[in-house]
Structures are given as structure tokens and as C-alpha cells.
Design a protein around this motif. Structure first.
Motif, PDB file in Angstrom:
ATOM      1  N   LYS A 284       0.813  -1.210   0.000  1.00  4.86           N
ATOM      2  CA  LYS A 284       0.000   0.000   0.000  1.00  4.86           C
ATOM      3  C   LYS A 284       0.849   1.264   0.000  1.00  4.86           C
ATOM      4  CE  LYS A 284      -3.759   0.007   2.547  1.00  4.86           C
ATOM      5  NZ  LYS A 284      -4.851  -0.022   1.547  1.00  4.86           N
ATOM      6  N   GLY A 285       2.172   1.111   0.069  1.00  4.83           N
ATOM      7  CA  GLY A 285       3.056   2.265   0.009  1.00  4.83           C
ATOM      8  C   GLY A 285       3.310   2.941   1.336  1.00  4.83           C
ATOM      9  N   TYR A 286       3.018   2.265   2.452  1.00  7.80           N
ATOM     10  CA  TYR A 286       3.232   2.859   3.774  1.00  7.80           C
ATOM     11  C   TYR A 286       4.576   2.394   4.330  1.00  7.80           C
ATOM     12  CZ  TYR A 286      -1.814   3.488   3.340  1.00  7.80           C
ATOM     13  OH  TYR A 286      -3.072   3.820   2.892  1.00  7.80           O
ATOM     14  N   THR A 287       5.374   3.313   4.796  1.00  7.67           N
ATOM     15  CA  THR A 287       6.729   2.975   5.233  1.00  7.67           C
ATOM     16  C   THR A 287       6.980   3.252   6.710  1.00  7.67           C
ATOM     17  OG1 THR A 287       7.491   5.177   4.535  1.00  7.67           O
ATOM     18  CG2 THR A 287       7.681   3.374   2.938  1.00  7.67           C
ATOM     19  N   GLU A 288       6.428   4.350   7.240  1.00 10.87           N
ATOM     20  CA  GLU A 288       6.691   4.723   8.633  1.00 10.87           C
ATOM     21  C   GLU A 288       5.389   4.903   9.393  1.00 10.87           C
ATOM     22  OE1 GLU A 288       9.158   8.120   8.913  1.00 10.87           O
ATOM     23  OE2 GLU A 288      10.856   7.223   7.864  1.00 10.87           O
ATOM     24  N   PRO A 289       5.335   4.451  10.635  1.00 14.79           N
ATOM     25  CA  PRO A 289       4.118   4.603  11.429  1.00 14.79           C
ATOM     26  C   PRO A 289       3.920   6.043  11.887  1.00 14.79           C
ATOM     27  CG  PRO A 289       5.844   3.615  12.761  1.00 14.79           C
ATOM     28  CD  PRO A 289       6.384   3.706  11.361  1.00 14.79           C
ATOM     29  N   THR A 290       2.663   6.421  12.051  1.00 13.89           N
ATOM     30  CA  THR A 290       2.335   7.719  12.636  1.00 13.89           C
ATOM     31  C   THR A 290       2.495   7.610  14.156  1.00 13.89           C
ATOM     32  OG1 THR A 290      -0.007   7.179  12.919  1.00 13.89           O
ATOM     33  CG2 THR A 290       0.665   8.129  10.791  1.00 13.89           C
ATOM     34  N   PRO A 291       2.478   8.726  14.877  1.00 18.34           N
ATOM     35  CA  PRO A 291       2.628   8.651  16.341  1.00 18.34           C
ATOM     36  C   PRO A 291       1.607   7.751  17.031  1.00 18.34           C
ATOM     37  CG  PRO A 291       3.016  10.890  15.600  1.00 18.34           C
ATOM     38  CD  PRO A 291       2.574  10.127  14.388  1.00 18.34           C
ATOM     39  N   ILE A 292       0.326   7.815  16.622  1.00 16.52           N
ATOM     40  CA  ILE A 292      -0.682   6.974  17.278  1.00 16.52           C
ATOM     41  C   ILE A 292      -0.409   5.505  16.995  1.00 16.52           C
ATOM     42  CG2 ILE A 292      -2.313   7.181  15.349  1.00 16.52           C
ATOM     43  CD1 ILE A 292      -3.229   6.884  19.071  1.00 16.52           C
ATOM     44  N   GLN A 293       0.066   5.192  15.793  1.00 15.77           N
ATOM     45  CA  GLN A 293       0.406   3.807  15.462  1.00 15.77           C
ATOM     46  C   GLN A 293       1.644   3.358  16.228  1.00 15.77           C
ATOM     47  OE1 GLN A 293       0.814   4.265  11.245  1.00 15.77           O
ATOM     48  NE2 GLN A 293      -1.365   4.708  10.974  1.00 15.77           N
ATOM     49  N   ARG A 294       2.618   4.226  16.303  1.00 13.20           N
ATOM     50  CA  ARG A 294       3.879   3.904  17.007  1.00 13.20           C
ATOM     51  C   ARG A 294       3.613   3.578  18.471  1.00 13.20           C
ATOM     52  NH1 ARG A 294       6.538   9.056  17.429  1.00 13.20           N
ATOM     53  NH2 ARG A 294       5.232   9.177  19.308  1.00 13.20           N
ATOM     54  N   ASP A 295       2.728   4.337  19.105  1.00 15.11           N
ATOM     55  CA  ASP A 295       2.496   4.154  20.538  1.00 15.11           C
ATOM     56  C   ASP A 295       1.452   3.086  20.835  1.00 15.11           C
ATOM     57  OD1 ASP A 295       4.307   6.184  20.834  1.00 15.11           O
ATOM     58  OD2 ASP A 295       2.846   7.714  21.414  1.00 15.11           O
TER      59      ASP A 295
ATOM     60  N   THR B   5      -8.482  13.219  13.955  1.00 18.68           N
ATOM     61  CA  THR B   5      -8.815  12.498  12.742  1.00 18.68           C
ATOM     62  C   THR B   5      -7.693  12.672  11.719  1.00 18.68           C
ATOM     63  OG1 THR B   5     -10.005  14.443  11.937  1.00 18.68           O
ATOM     64  CG2 THR B   5     -11.297  12.765  13.058  1.00 18.68           C
ATOM     65  N   GLY B   6      -7.512  11.663  10.902  1.00 16.44           N
ATOM     66  CA  GLY B   6      -6.484  11.716   9.874  1.00 16.44           C
ATOM     67  C   GLY B   6      -5.103  11.344  10.352  1.00 16.44           C
ATOM     68  N   THR B   7      -4.989  10.801  11.572  1.00 14.39           N
ATOM     69  CA  THR B   7      -3.672  10.462  12.114  1.00 14.39           C
ATOM     70  C   THR B   7      -3.369   8.971  12.033  1.00 14.39           C
ATOM     71  OG1 THR B   7      -4.623  10.333  14.348  1.00 14.39           O
ATOM     72  CG2 THR B   7      -3.623  12.424  13.685  1.00 14.39           C
ATOM     73  N   GLY B   8      -4.279   8.176  11.481  1.00 12.86           N
ATOM     74  CA  GLY B   8      -4.007   6.757  11.297  1.00 12.86           C
ATOM     75  C   GLY B   8      -4.509   5.859  12.401  1.00 12.86           C
ATOM     76  N   LYS B   9      -5.644   6.221  13.024  1.00 16.00           N
ATOM     77  CA  LYS B   9      -6.153   5.408  14.118  1.00 16.00           C
ATOM     78  C   LYS B   9      -6.591   4.022  13.662  1.00 16.00           C
ATOM     79  CE  LYS B   9      -9.015   8.614  15.267  1.00 16.00           C
ATOM     80  NZ  LYS B   9     -10.190   9.269  15.879  1.00 16.00           N
ATOM     81  N   THR B  10      -7.136   3.931  12.442  1.00 17.02           N
ATOM     82  CA  THR B  10      -7.631   2.634  11.978  1.00 17.02           C
ATOM     83  C   THR B  10      -6.518   1.598  11.954  1.00 17.02           C
ATOM     84  OG1 THR B  10      -9.332   3.726  10.644  1.00 17.02           O
ATOM     85  CG2 THR B  10      -8.822   1.440  10.113  1.00 17.02           C
ATOM     86  N   ALA B  11      -5.390   1.949  11.369  1.00 14.22           N
ATOM     87  CA  ALA B  11      -4.267   1.011  11.323  1.00 14.22           C
ATOM     88  C   ALA B  11      -3.760   0.698  12.725  1.00 14.22           C
ATOM     89  CB  ALA B  11      -3.141   1.579  10.474  1.00 14.22           C
ATOM     90  N   ALA B  12      -3.894   1.645  13.644  1.00 10.73           N
ATOM     91  CA  ALA B  12      -3.386   1.447  15.000  1.00 10.73           C
ATOM     92  C   ALA B  12      -4.105   0.318  15.727  1.00 10.73           C
ATOM     93  CB  ALA B  12      -3.506   2.747  15.801  1.00 10.73           C
ATOM     94  N   PHE B  13      -5.381   0.076  15.377  1.00  5.04           N
ATOM     95  CA  PHE B  13      -6.054  -1.052  16.032  1.00  5.04           C
ATOM     96  C   PHE B  13      -6.247  -2.260  15.102  1.00  5.04           C
ATOM     97  CE2 PHE B  13      -9.726   1.661  14.731  1.00  5.04           C
ATOM     98  CZ  PHE B  13     -10.471   0.746  13.987  1.00  5.04           C
ATOM     99  N   VAL B  14      -6.336  -2.040  13.792  1.00  6.04           N
ATOM    100  CA  VAL B  14      -6.564  -3.170  12.882  1.00  6.04           C
ATOM    101  C   VAL B  14      -5.308  -4.033  12.746  1.00  6.04           C
ATOM    102  CG1 VAL B  14      -7.008  -3.820  10.483  1.00  6.04           C
ATOM    103  CG2 VAL B  14      -8.446  -2.098  11.589  1.00  6.04           C
ATOM    104  N   LEU B  15      -4.143  -3.424  12.541  1.00  2.00           N
ATOM    105  CA  LEU B  15      -2.918  -4.192  12.307  1.00  2.00           C
ATOM    106  C   LEU B  15      -2.581  -5.144  13.460  1.00  2.00           C
ATOM    107  CD1 LEU B  15      -0.764  -1.386  10.665  1.00  2.00           C
ATOM    108  CD2 LEU B  15      -1.489  -3.512   9.550  1.00  2.00           C
ATOM    109  N   PRO B  16      -2.466  -4.643  14.699  1.00  2.00           N
ATOM    110  CA  PRO B  16      -2.122  -5.578  15.778  1.00  2.00           C
ATOM    111  C   PRO B  16      -3.233  -6.578  16.080  1.00  2.00           C
ATOM    112  CG  PRO B  16      -2.616  -3.401  16.668  1.00  2.00           C
ATOM    113  CD  PRO B  16      -2.553  -3.253  15.188  1.00  2.00           C
TER     114      PRO B  16
END
Length: 466
Positions: A19-30, A47-58
Motif C-alpha cells: 500500500k506504500g506505507y513505510t513509517e508509522p504515525t505517532p498513534i500507530q507507534r504508541d 482524525t487523519g492520524t491513522g487510528k484505523t491502522a493502529a487497532f486493525v494491524l495488531p
């Protein structure tokens, strides 16, 4: 830091690379390491900080590791969202992140075929994304069972409460196992969210990327004081004069959104409305036309706008200021997404000044005043005259018309007879032509736009996932 350093497995990092994503956002990192540990989490981020990936990925990684078989009509992970659009966005993201993990994903929400929802759930599903109302309907009909839930997620939890979903949430939570992982994500942190978190989360970790209710730093915010009756002319001028690729215009009510669309059509500007009274196909066509740029102006209510994740929204225009100050934070978060910048402009009438005061108090900032254009009255009068001439309305003063013989009320746009196939034509702010179909409430219909909007948000490589 890469996603691999957060402890994500190879199938997930491969999906992120695709999907072209390389680095996590702060909310994803933490948040990701905490969720991987199995702890409950309360995440606060704009909003727009990547919350969805922060809970879906793990969560996908934990579901794969537990390797439990999903039963018919059951699901393993339940994500509750306040709106259809947000539910659809989350599901699309989950499918993308889980493409190499063999996760099944389904959505259930109002405005779609309940028979299809039954079919999707009949064999069971790993991840179910739902709005509360439709989910309860399916549970009561015996087509959905929540007794095997391993992960429960409430996304945009503050909006859930604002929309009156508290009773539905309590009912749903009583049906899920006590032994589960629960994740709350929200853009704001009112007292009600803390109370709800205290009731449903067990020893949660808290991740707060920004202080509650602060607004995006990359959004330039302005307010213009204007009479209520002159807002339509000001909106037309702003849309014509600003360098706008895509503009999201907010009203407080559904009727107000439809009225703005008709007024803009009368001034030769293409737009669509999206709100709760629109059918799901209408909402999807409007969103698809907005994403593609075919219709560069989308008029929305607060409820419908939750879940609109469209890159390239250069302007958010508050045609009417929200009477709930937290909504302002959500509104302007529709621009400046994925690292971009944006502009938010509020139109403030005299009766809305208390709303502005509440917004400035909540966001802890003074919004910069932007004056009316120097020749605003001249432009406004020219716009009114052009529009009156275009629709053939009688320019006589209202009191004179009332004394004369009764005549049909002029509409904002020519209204062809049903089935005539006629269309009203105009141009968009960036010069594109459009045609408004004779049916569908004056909305601009995109060519071939009957299908669902594409799953991708158009972010460039290296940007962060939602």
C-alpha cells in the motif's frame, strides 16, 4: 522507525509495503505495541492520524496467532462505528491490511440489503465492522452471535455518544464475553468518554497524541462574520476565487445541506449533498464523484461526514458553525490529512457568535478573522441578479409580488418533468462542466458512478495509513 520494529509480522508489513506505507504515525507507534500485548487501550488522536491502522494491524496479528475457527453467524473481532461511511472505510482498510493473513471481513450497516448482511454472516467472519442499529437488528433476528468476540473496538467513541448510541452500546456490550480485549479510539476526550471507558475497559493503557480537542496544526483557520442571508453569496465567491481542488462544506441539518446544493446549482457550481436521508447508493455515488474530482464540492452534515477520508480536500467551509464545539474539531480534520496542509473557513452570523466562543474555548485558540471581500456587496448583488435572470424569477420586491396575482414559486434550478431526461448544466469552480440529473435531488451524477467508490484514498507512497 519501521513497522517491523513495532513487532508486526511479515504478512502485515508486506501488506503495508504493497500500500506504500513505510513509517508509522505517532498513534500507530504508541498504540500497536500495547495492542499486541493484549491490553485494553484508550486512544485519543485527531482524525487523519491513522487510528484505523493502529487497532486493525495488531488485532489481525493476534487473531492469526490464536488460530481459532470462526463459527457460523459468529465473529472474532467487532468494530463499531457511528456512520456507514466510516464503517466502509474501516472494512476496506482491514481487507487491505489482512490480504496476506487470510482474514475475512464483512460490514453491516443501514441503507444496504439486510439479506446480503445475513448471507455475509452465515458462514461466520473474522472481522465484522458495523453500525449499532443494523447490528442489533441482525442479532435479534438470529443472524449474528457475539459470544465468541475476542476483540471489541469502538471507533469515534465520542461521536457514538453524540448520536445517542449509548443504549445500543450497552445492549451490545452485554452480549460479548467478559474476557476480551477492548479498544476505544476517539478524537476528543469529553467526560462522558472517560466514564464509558471506566465501565468497559479493564486497566487500560492511554495513548494521547495531542491534548484533547486541539485542532490540526497544519490547518489554517479563519472566520468571516457575515449576515445569515448573505452566506450563500459569500460561499459562491469563496468557491470561485479560492484555489480549490476539493471543498467540503458543512451545514447543521439535512435540509440545510440540500438547500446549499440547490443554491450552488443556481449559481453554476456543481455539488452533491451527503446526509442521513440519502440512500446508500446516493451517498456512495456522491462520495465517488467527490473523490474523483468530478464534483469538487461536497455538502455534508456532521453525521455523514464521519468516515470521509479523501486526500486532497484543500478547504473545509463551515457554512454554519456547529452548535456542539467538539464537532468543529472533527469537521476541520477532514482536511490536512496524511501530512498535507489545509484551510478551514467559518461563516459566522450574529446568532452563531456564542458557538464561535465555545469553539475557541474548547480549542484554546483565537481563530483569525478574515474580512469580507472589499467589493462583497457588489459581487453579492451581481450573483443574485445573475441567478434571478438564470431561473427566470420575478425581480420585483416581495411585497409587490404578494399584492399581485398568485404565480408559481420559482425554484432554484429548472425542474424538468419526471422522465423527461433533461439536465441542468453548469461549471465547477475549477472549470469542469457538469450536469445535474432531473431526478436525485439536484445532485451531480458522476459518469459511471453507480458503483462503490474505490477502496484507496489516493495517498502517495510513503504516507501513513489511516
Amino acid at each position: 522507525m519501521s513497522f517491523a520494529h513495532l513487532g508486526l509480522a511479515e504478512p502485515l508489513t508486506r501488506a503495508l509495503t504493497a500500500k506504500g506505507y513505510t513509517e508509522p504515525t505517532p498513534i500507530q507507534r504508541d498504540a500497536i505495541p500495547i495492542v499486541l500485548e493484549g491490553r485494553d487501550l484508550l486512544g485519543i488522536a485527531q482524525t487523519g492520524t491513522g487510528k484505523t491502522a493502529a487497532f486493525v494491524l495488531p488485532s489481525i496479528q493476534r487473531l492469526v496467532a490464536s488460530a481459532k475457527r470462526v463459527l457460523p453467524t459468529h465473529c472474532r473481532m467487532l468494530v463499531l462505528a457511528p456512520t456507514r461511511e466510516l464503517a466502509s472505510q474501516i472494512a476496506d482498510s482491514a481487507r487491505g491490511y489482512g490480504q496476506f493473513s487470510r482474514m475475512t471481513v464483512a460490514t453491516v450497516f443501514g441503507g444496504t440489503s439486510i439479506n446480503k448482511n445475513r448471507q455475509d454472516l452465515s458462514r461466520g467472519v473474522d472481522i465484522l465492522v458495523a453500525t449499532p442499529g443494523r447490528l442489533i437488528d441482525l442479532i435479534e433476528q438470529g443472524y449474528c452471535n457475539l459470544s465468541t468476540i475476542e476483540v471489541l473496538v469502538l471507533d469515534e467513541a465520542d461521536q457514538m455518544l453524540d448520536l445517542g448510541f449509548i443504549h445500543a452500546l450497552k445492549k451490545i456490550v452485554r452480549m460479548v464475553p467478559r474476557k476480551r480485549q477492548t479498544l476505544f479510539f476517539s478524537a476528543t476526550m469529553p467526560t462522558s468518554i472517560r466514564e464509558l471507558a471506566g465501565a468497559y475497559l479493564t486497566d487500560p493503557a492511554t495513548v494521547s497524541i495531542k491534548p484533547a480537542a486541539t485542532t490540526a496544526e497544519r490547518v489554517d483557520q479563519y472566520v468571516t462574520f457575515v449576515n445569515q442571508a448573505e452566506k450563500q453569496a459569500l460561499l459562491t465567491i469563496v468557491l470561485r476565487d479560492e484555489q480549490i481542488e476539493r471543498a467540503l462544506v458543512f451545514t447543521r441539518t439535512k435540509h440545510g445541506a440540500d438547500r446549499v446544493v440547490k443554491l450552488l446549482a443556481g449559481n453554476g457550481i456543481a455539488s452533491n449533498a451527503i446526509h442521513g436521508n440519502k440512500s446508500q447508493p446516493q451517498r456512495e455515488r456522491a462520495l465517488a464523484a467527490f473523490k474523483s474530482g468530478e464534483t469538487p464540492v461536497l455538502v455534508a452534515t456532521d453525521i455523514a461526514a464521519r468516515g470521509i477520508d479523501v486526500s486532497g480536500v484543500s478547504h473545509v467551509i463551515n457554512f454554519e458553525l456547529p452548535n456542539v464545539p467538539e464537532q468543529y474539531v472533527h469537521r476541520i480534520g477532514r482536511t490536512a490529512r496524511a501530512g498535507a496542509s489545509g484551510i478551514a473557513i467559518g461563516f459566522c452570523a450574529d446568532d452563531e457568535k456564542p458557538y464561535l466562543k465555545d469553539i475557541e474555548k474548547l480549542t484554546r485558540m483565537k481563530i483569525e478573522q478574515r474580512p469580507l471581500p472589499a467589493d462583497f456587496l457588489q459581487q453579492a448583488n451581481a450573483i443574485k441578479a445573475t441567478r434571478v435572470q438564470a431561473i427566470g424569477a420575478d425581480p420585483a420586491p416581495r411585497e409587490d409580488r404578494q399584492r399581485g396575482p398568485a404565480r408559481p414559486r420559482a425554484s432554484h434550478v429548472p425542474q424538468p418533468t419526471r422522465g423527461s431526461g433533461q439536465t441542468a448544466h453548469g461549471t465547477s469552480p475549477n472549470g469542469r462542466t457538469y450536469a445535474n440529473a432531473s431526478r436525485g435531488g439536484g445532485q451531480a451524477r458522476s459518469g459511471g458512478g453507480r458503483g462503490r467508490p474505490g477502496g484507496g484514498s489516493g495517498r502517495s507512497a510513503g504516507s501513513s495509513p489511516r
